[in-house]
Design an enzyme around this catalytic site. Structure first.
Site, PDB file in Angstrom:
ATOM      1  N   GLY A 124       0.987  -1.377  -0.064  1.00 49.63           N
ATOM      2  CA  GLY A 124       0.251   0.185  -0.168  1.00 49.63           C
ATOM      3  C   GLY A 124       1.104   1.305   0.450  1.00 49.63           C
ATOM      4  N   GLY A 177       2.865   2.417  -2.337  1.00 54.57           N
ATOM      5  CA  GLY A 177       2.825   2.471  -3.708  1.00 54.57           C
ATOM      6  C   GLY A 177       4.144   1.965  -4.639  1.00 54.57           C
ATOM      7  N   LYS A 178       4.277   1.156  -3.945  1.00 52.39           N
ATOM      8  CA  LYS A 178       5.673   0.151  -4.559  1.00 52.39           C
ATOM      9  C   LYS A 178       5.387  -0.213  -6.052  1.00 52.39           C
ATOM     10  CE  LYS A 178       5.616  -3.612  -1.970  1.00 52.39           C
ATOM     11  NZ  LYS A 178       5.683  -4.263  -3.062  1.00 52.39           N
ATOM     12  N   THR A 179       4.590  -0.562  -6.743  1.00 56.08           N
ATOM     13  CA  THR A 179       4.311  -1.085  -7.799  1.00 56.08           C
ATOM     14  C   THR A 179       3.930   0.344  -8.580  1.00 56.08           C
ATOM     15  OG1 THR A 179       2.810  -3.272  -7.068  1.00 56.08           O
ATOM     16  CG2 THR A 179       2.850  -1.884  -8.936  1.00 56.08           C
ATOM     17  N   SER A 180       3.278   1.747  -8.440  1.00 57.28           N
ATOM     18  CA  SER A 180       3.709   2.243  -9.192  1.00 57.28           C
ATOM     19  C   SER A 180       4.423   3.008  -9.023  1.00 57.28           C
ATOM     20  CB  SER A 180       2.199   3.908  -8.615  1.00 57.28           C
ATOM     21  OG  SER A 180       1.200   2.983  -7.903  1.00 57.28           O
ATOM     22  N   ASP A 195       5.614 -10.761  -6.920  1.00 54.09           N
ATOM     23  CA  ASP A 195       4.100 -10.917  -5.693  1.00 54.09           C
ATOM     24  C   ASP A 195       3.313 -11.710  -6.474  1.00 54.09           C
ATOM     25  OD1 ASP A 195       2.512  -9.526  -4.029  1.00 54.09           O
ATOM     26  OD2 ASP A 195       2.025  -8.000  -4.689  1.00 54.09           O
ATOM     27  N   THR A 248      -6.791  -0.039  -7.379  1.00 53.28           N
ATOM     28  CA  THR A 248      -5.733  -1.514  -7.199  1.00 53.28           C
ATOM     29  C   THR A 248      -5.929  -1.933  -6.006  1.00 53.28           C
ATOM     30  OG1 THR A 248      -3.411  -0.172  -8.399  1.00 53.28           O
ATOM     31  CG2 THR A 248      -3.806  -2.032  -7.246  1.00 53.28           C
TER      32      THR A 248
END
Lengths: 589, 120
Positions: free
Chosen positions: A23, A25-28, A50, A506
């Site tokens: 949560g 914002g790692k992926t973003s 992941d 997401t």
């Protein structure tokens, strides 16, 4: 004050690992960085490891474990290391040469054994090291970015090469529990190379992504420390979603600003010597390539015309959910959802609410990044607390098995046994047993369980199915709690699942996938909870208001999906700590 | 020199501790095989999951699997001849086949050391 994050200036090494609590914002961040690098002419591969990856949602296309070109971004490729898919491929590879040679019945017993936790771990690990050591990929791409799993899983994944190398060196009797990878020794060089790459400053950068908030910073400090210990020392930190000093008097934004600044001032020591960069809080959601390209540019001032045209639907608050659970006589209550959406807080508030009405409540977490203790402080009132700590459970299970067999074996035999007990699948089994025992408590208490992040939960549930097959076959003594577990979870009169999400793309997509998976396991969802809603907070500050506006369609979408069984919790400027504030949360109307 | 071959069913690990319950029979067999090896007796053990080749290459085993299916395992061969199927040999049977007294196969150490498990 930190400098603003600029991927082109900062990300230099070929391997880039992004890690952080769910949560944050790692992926973003990883995606936006990958797009920026690709736009600058670099050839970039973006990999998700992941189990509950959302790269697919972000790019709006199906991904597999083989690199695929992202159409809208020249030079960018993406792959998704879905462990389940990896297992299928691994299984097929192992079994294929024997089809038609051995009878089908024999083949299927092999396949069954290759479906366990061990194989999942090994298959995922195998792909991961292949990517990390592949000469071909290395020559094909300038940068390989890993959007890694939430912290706990990342650590396990990264520690594996070191741990398994030790395992191989110490292995004395050959046929160990790593059976599924009988040729492991042959790959020893590959693992050694993976470890070397991870600890080489010129090869690997670890990017700790965090939010300017206490818990994610603590988490980042822990990850930094643990990874440093296993040799991954080249680390930088990105603080995502930093709010600029608000000009207006809006209490929500000034509250948030204060809270962020305090968290950064009190940053754990393990982080203070890192290079720190920040990404400002933006008024839009990061979804799709256009918004990613916007992320590292100076933010456009948000016009107040973007104000709420329509008010969000009026939804009940947490107390409605507690009423329902009480009236229905639910004994086992789960909160589930993507990491970082506030499952622990919601579970705690539910526990507090139920305890307040005179129920005997037990609250437990399986989240490896548990912070229940910090949430409650020292006083949990009438609620008893516990935590399933995988490490502790494994130790206990090992000791139990060793004790049971101490009379049967000499010390070398015991050493062999101990060796098998160190294999990765033992952890799944140990955790599962603890889980079953916990549910067993529901005879005397209402048990509230804050489950692990999505991917992990799924693996756990999946493991439970495998486990049940084995239980049915086994003649040994199976604890009653284990036999009864799945039927119990499926009984809607006894068990209720509450999905926790944010009003964003997401978390919603992930929650929806989770619901599908639960359906497949014949477990139904009773309520959806929208947590930390800015739309429900009444903020007027432009950036926050921009985000509030963006929430509204998602609130409608969630409520539609939940068939009206939705509660909403407004975003609160103060961090929720202590029983008093949890009670307040449970009382909101 | 005599030889014993043990063909295990599809298993995750040789001691069975990865299963939901620990099977004492598997632990006994692991220990016995361990002792036999220490006495330099020619004993081998194959797991269907990790070493399927061994099951295909051996004609006796392959025929048994074809005729009787996976439930025939474990199968034990003594000098290449079938001596036992569907279960593991008792200590007495092993004594008979190997000439090594059963007491030595399940021998206990003279000095017992305390096993402390490291928790990492």
């Amino acid at each position: 004050m930190s400098t603003r994050f600029d991927p082109l200036a900062i990300l230099r090494t070929p391997y880039l690992f992004f890690t952080g609590k769910g949560g944050v914002g790692k992926t973003s961040t990883a995606c936006a960085a990958a797009v920026a690098l690709a736009d600058s002419g670099k050839r970039v591969l973006l990999v998700s490891t992941d189990p509950a990856s959302n790269l697919q949602d972000v790019f709006g296309m199906e991904l597999s474990n083989h690199p695929a070109a992202i159409e809208s971004v020249p030079n960018l490729f993406a792959a998704n290391l879905d462990p389940e898919m990896a297992v299928e491929e691994y299984k097929a590879k192992v079994v294929a040469p024997y089809r038609g040679i051995l009878p089908d019945s024999v083949i299927s017993t092999m396949e069954e054994q290759l479906s366990g936790a061990c194989t999942v771990e090994i298959a995922a690990f195998d792909e991961f090291t292949t990517l990390l050591t592949g000469e071909q990929l290395r020559s094909q791409f300038d940068h390989i970015l890993f959007d890694t799993a939430p912290t706990g899983h990342t650590l396990r994944l990264l520690q594996l090469p070191a741990a398994w190398n030790g395992f191989l060196e110490e292995s004395t009797h050959g046929a160990s529990c790593l059976g599924p990878l009988a040729g492991l020794e042959r790959k020893k060089d590959v693992y050694e190379q993976a470890v070397r790459t991870l600890s080489d400053h010129l090869e690997t950068t670890l990017v700790l992504v965090t939010r300017p908030d206490r818990t994610p910073l603590l988490e980042a400090a822990r990850a930094a420390q643990e990874l440093r210990e296993i040799g991954v020392t080249h680390q930088i930190m990105i603080v995502n979603g930093l709010l600029q000093k608000p000009e207006s008097e809006d209490p929500i934004s000034s509250g948030l600003y204060e809270r962020q600044q305090t968290a950064l001032r009190e940053m754990p020591e393990a982080l203070t010597n890192l290079s720190v960069f920040h990404i400002p809080l933006v008024a839009f959601n990061i979804l799709g390539v256009a918004s990613m390209r916007q992320l590292f540019k100076p933010t456009e001032p948000v016009s107040l015309e973007a104000a709420l045209k329509e008010a969000p639907p009026r939804l009940p608050s947490l107390s409605a959910l507690i009423d329902d659970v009480e009236q229905a006589g639910i004994r086992i209550l789960f909160t589930m959802g993507k990491g970082g959406v506030g499952k622990t807080t919601v579970a705690s508030a539910l526990a507090v609410g139920l305890a307040e009405r005179g129920h005997n409540v037990h609250l437990s977490t399986t989240d490896p990044a548990a912070h229940i203790e910090t949430l409650f402080g020292t006083d949990a009132g009438l609620i008893s607390l516990s935590r399933i700590d995988p490490k502790a459970e494994v130790d206990q299970y090992r000791q139990e098995v060793i004790n049971q067999n101490a009379e049967l074996l000499d010390e070398e035999g015991l050493a062999v046994l101990e060796e098998d007990l160190r294999s990765p699948c033992t952890e799944e089994i140990a955790v599962f047993r603890a889980f079953a025992e916990l549910v067993e408590r529901s005879q005397d208490q209402i048990v509230v369980i804050d489950t692990a992040p999505t991917g992990h939960t799924l693996l756990l549930l999946d493991a439970s199915e495998e486990y049940h097959k084995e239980v049915a076959r086994s003649t040994g003594l199976v604890p009653d709690s284990v036999r009864k577990l799945l039927p119990r979870l499926r009984n809607a009169k006894e068990t209720a699942v509450v999905i926790v999400t944010l009003a964003e793309a997401t978390p919603f997509y992930e929650a929806s996938r989770l619901e599908e998976d639960l359906k497949r396991a014949e477990i139904s969802v009773r309520w959806w909870t929208i947590n930390q809603s800015l739309a429900a907070s009444g903020t007027e500050e432009p950036v926050l208001k921009g985000r509030a506006v963006a929430e509204v369609p998602w609130i409608r979408e969630i409520n539609k999906r939940a068939g009206g069984q939705t509660v909403i919790i407004p975003w609160r400027p103060k961090e929720i700590r202590g029983v008093e504030q949890l009670t307040e949360l449970a009382h909101l109307h | 020199m005599k030889s014993i071959e043990i063909y295990d069913p599809a298993m995750c690990c040789s001691t069975g501790v990865c299963g939901p319950v620990v099977d004492p029979e598997l632990i006994r067999i692991s220990a016995v095989v361990h002792h036999l090896k220490k006495k330099e007796f020619n004993v081998s053990r194959y797991n269907l999951t990790s070493e399927p080749d061994a099951f295909v290459v051996n004609h006796v085993i392959k025929q048994l699997l074809t005729d009787e299916g996976p439930d025939v395992l474990p199968v034990i061969l003594l000098d290449g001849q079938l001596v036992k199927k569907q279960s593991y040999p008792s200590n007495e049977e092993l004594e008979e086949w190997t000439g090594i007294p059963a007491s030595e196969l399940t021998q206990k150490p003279k000095v017992r050391i305390e096993l402390k498990l490291k928790s990492k």
